[in-house]
Design a protein around this motif. Structure first.
Motif: not given
Length: 261
Positions: A179-188, A210-211, A217-221, A231-235
């Motif tokens: 995403i064009a933004g900071t970490t956790g700022a939106g949903t890709p 991709a992060g 889980v749905q997004q990861v899949r 890549v999962v961080g903020s969650r």
């Protein structure tokens, strides 16, 4: 081959995407962070992304900013991170660790010394978010001498010309900011990610991660259908802050379950 090379080769042979988990080193304190890191591989993390706390993490959203503040308040330093890495390697010498952060602390520490020390402590690669290509080239010989990959990053706004330049010297894998933004700022958006990764693959044969903004889980899949690494961080950092180590490890296991084993 370092641990990261071995893991990427194994994922390719198994024909599956890998899970990359981000946590800030020393969040909320040294002991808790160490306990968590030592168990991530067993919980399902294919690669650990270890954040170097910094006072001005400009690419990070509120959740990771708060993690940086907690870690710094708890006394986390680069020397503490080196000690943490060594302790992790006594209990897990297989899971690759990518140290992620900003260049200012590395510059203060001394780049050549930092790369040598962090590799000796047990890291396999580094991500330096604010080190542009034009300046990074100065340090590549030092990184190569230490046996570290410098992970290249691309963004939705990267032109094809810029992608080609950034990816030409890249090693390890490529980290695409979804995403064009900071970490956790939106949903890709899945289709946007798919299109971006298609563009990337025209410039490199390296695995693509991709992060930013991937939380479920749905997004990861969905992202794993296009990327080689998710890549999962903020969650995860949010779960750790609110519910502790056991809950964070449970969340890692849940996310890993979205990827065939």
């Amino acid at each position: 081959m370092n641990r990261l090379d071995r893991k990427l080769d194994a994922l390719k042979r198994e024909n599956r995407a890998g899970l990359v988990t981000y946590f800030a080193g020393g969040d909320p304190d040294y002991t808790t962070s160490l306990d968590l890191l030592c168990q991530l591989g067993r919980a399902g993390a294919d690669i650990i992304e270890l954040g170097m706390p910094f006072s001005d993490p400009v690419a990070d959203g509120p959740i990771l900013q708060a993690a940086n503040i907690r870690a710094l308040a708890g006394g986390q330093t680069l020397d503490q991170m080196m000690a943490m890495l060594r302790e992790v390697r006594l209990r897990d010498d297989a899971t690759p660790i990518v140290v992620m952060g900003y260049f200012n602390p590395v510059l203060h520490y001394g780049p050549a010394r930092f790369f040598a020390d962090v590799a000796d402590a047990g890291a396999d690669a580094v991500i330096l978010v604010d080190l542009p290509l034009e300046h990074a080239n100065v340090y590549r010989p030092q990184l190569e001498k230490a046996g570290l990959h410098l992970i290249a990053m691309t963004a939705p706004t990267s032109s094809d010309a810029r992608m080609a330049a950034v990816l030409k010297p890249a090693t390890g894998f490529v980290y695409h900011i979804a995403i064009a933004g900071t970490t956790g700022a939106g949903t890709p958006d899945e289709q946007v990610i798919a299109a971006a990764i298609t563009r990337l693959r025209a410039h490199t044969d390296l695995p693509v991660a991709a992060g930013f903004g991937i939380r479920s889980v749905q997004q990861v899949r969905k992202v794993a259908a296009h990327a080689d690494l998710v890549v999962v961080g903020s969650r995860l950092v949010d779960v750790l802050a609110k519910h502790g180590v056991a809950a964070a490890l449970g969340e890692v296991a849940s996310l890993a379950s979205a990827l065939p084993r």
